[in-house]
Design an enzyme around this catalytic site. Structure first.
Site, PDB file in Angstrom:
ATOM      1  N   HIS A  70       5.945   7.748 -14.904  1.00  0.00           N
ATOM      2  CA  HIS A  70       5.736   7.629 -16.345  1.00  0.00           C
ATOM      3  C   HIS A  70       5.589   9.035 -16.919  1.00  0.00           C
ATOM      4  O   HIS A  70       5.097   9.944 -16.240  1.00  0.00           O
ATOM      5  CB  HIS A  70       4.482   6.804 -16.638  1.00  0.00           C
ATOM      6  CG  HIS A  70       4.631   5.361 -16.280  1.00  0.00           C
ATOM      7  ND1 HIS A  70       4.234   4.332 -17.084  1.00  0.00           N
ATOM      8  CD2 HIS A  70       5.153   4.766 -15.172  1.00  0.00           C
ATOM      9  CE1 HIS A  70       4.482   3.170 -16.517  1.00  0.00           C
ATOM     10  NE2 HIS A  70       5.052   3.418 -15.333  1.00  0.00           N
ATOM     11  N   ASN A  71       6.027   9.227 -18.150  1.00  0.00           N
ATOM     12  CA  ASN A  71       6.020  10.560 -18.745  1.00  0.00           C
ATOM     13  C   ASN A  71       4.626  10.901 -19.252  1.00  0.00           C
ATOM     14  O   ASN A  71       4.171  10.389 -20.277  1.00  0.00           O
ATOM     15  CB  ASN A  71       7.037  10.627 -19.894  1.00  0.00           C
ATOM     16  CG  ASN A  71       7.352  12.051 -20.278  1.00  0.00           C
ATOM     17  OD1 ASN A  71       6.515  12.940 -20.145  1.00  0.00           O
ATOM     18  ND2 ASN A  71       8.562  12.282 -20.750  1.00  0.00           N
TER      19      ASN A  71
END
Length: 228
Positions: A70-71
């Site tokens: 996930h960013n």
């Protein structure tokens, strides 16, 4: 022997497996054991593949995490584009979730102990060993032993001179019929007899190749007609 490439092919949808191979993914001969891959998405990209060399030992529970991050630079780590993409067309094409740090490359003659996790972007060198339940987040050098969560280098398997020589001879690239007589040397604690034997074999190959190149070609019937 449960060859890893056969097990992976059986567990992977045919169209996805074909795309993975087309982008350069491969599992080398004689590597064995089951391997779980997460993040091998239908929208496969070059940074979302993995490679495994020859003669690798893969224990139960080994997992490769490809396009699975996930960013953390976004305000939220929640993947709205994935979970709400169908109902919210305005977020469907937004990128960033999931993300990958790059392909995973595992060299030759690597032992991955049980329940090892390897994150995207990691490169593991030839002859390396990864300990039980380790989480590999960084590159591992050739003939190094790593363990822990996150994994850290424990020690080198051999001294620098032996490691360099083993990387030069690349015994794993030899034909299997030439590896067979080397098996007792491979299963020895002293790498030097193996290094000497492979160097001798390679030298013999070079001499034979040079001898074959020095033999003039036999004249053909066309040559005889032209010289008549």
């Amino acid at each position: 022997m449960r060859q890893a490439r056969d097990l992976f092919q059986k567990s992977c949808p045919p169209e996805l497996h074909a795309a993975w191979e087309r982008l350069g993914g491969f599992i080398g001969e004689y590597s064995y054991g089951p391997i779980k891959v997460t993040g091998l998405a239908p929208a496969l990209a070059a940074e979302n593949i993995f490679t495994i060399g020859r003669f690798c030992s893969i224990s139960n529970g080994v997992t490769l995490f490809l396009c699975h991050d996930h960013n953390t630079k976004f305000v939220t780590t929640y993947p709205f584009n994935v979970l709400f993409g169908r109902e919210w067309p305005e977020v469907r094409k937004l990128g960033g979730h999931p993300r990958s740090r790059g392909p995973i490359h595992i060299g030759n003659d690597v032992w991955l102990a049980s329940e090892v996790s390897i994150l995207s972007g990691v490169r593991i060198g030839d002859g390396a060993v990864i300990g039980h339940r380790s989480v590999v987040t960084r590159d591992v050098g050739p003939y190094e032993i790593w363990a822990g969560q996150p994994a850290r280098k424990i020690r080198n398997r051999f001294d620098e001179k032996a490691r360099a020589a083993l990387l030069r001879i690349k015994w794993w690239d030899l034909p299997i019929e030439d590896i067979r007589p080397l098996a007792p040397l491979l299963m020895s604690e002293d790498p030097q007899p193996l290094i000497t034997a492979v160097r001798t074999l390679l030298r013999e190959w070079r001499l034979k190749r040079d001898d074959d190149a020095a033999v003039p070609a036999e004249p053909t019937s066309d040559d005889a007609g032209r010289n008549a």
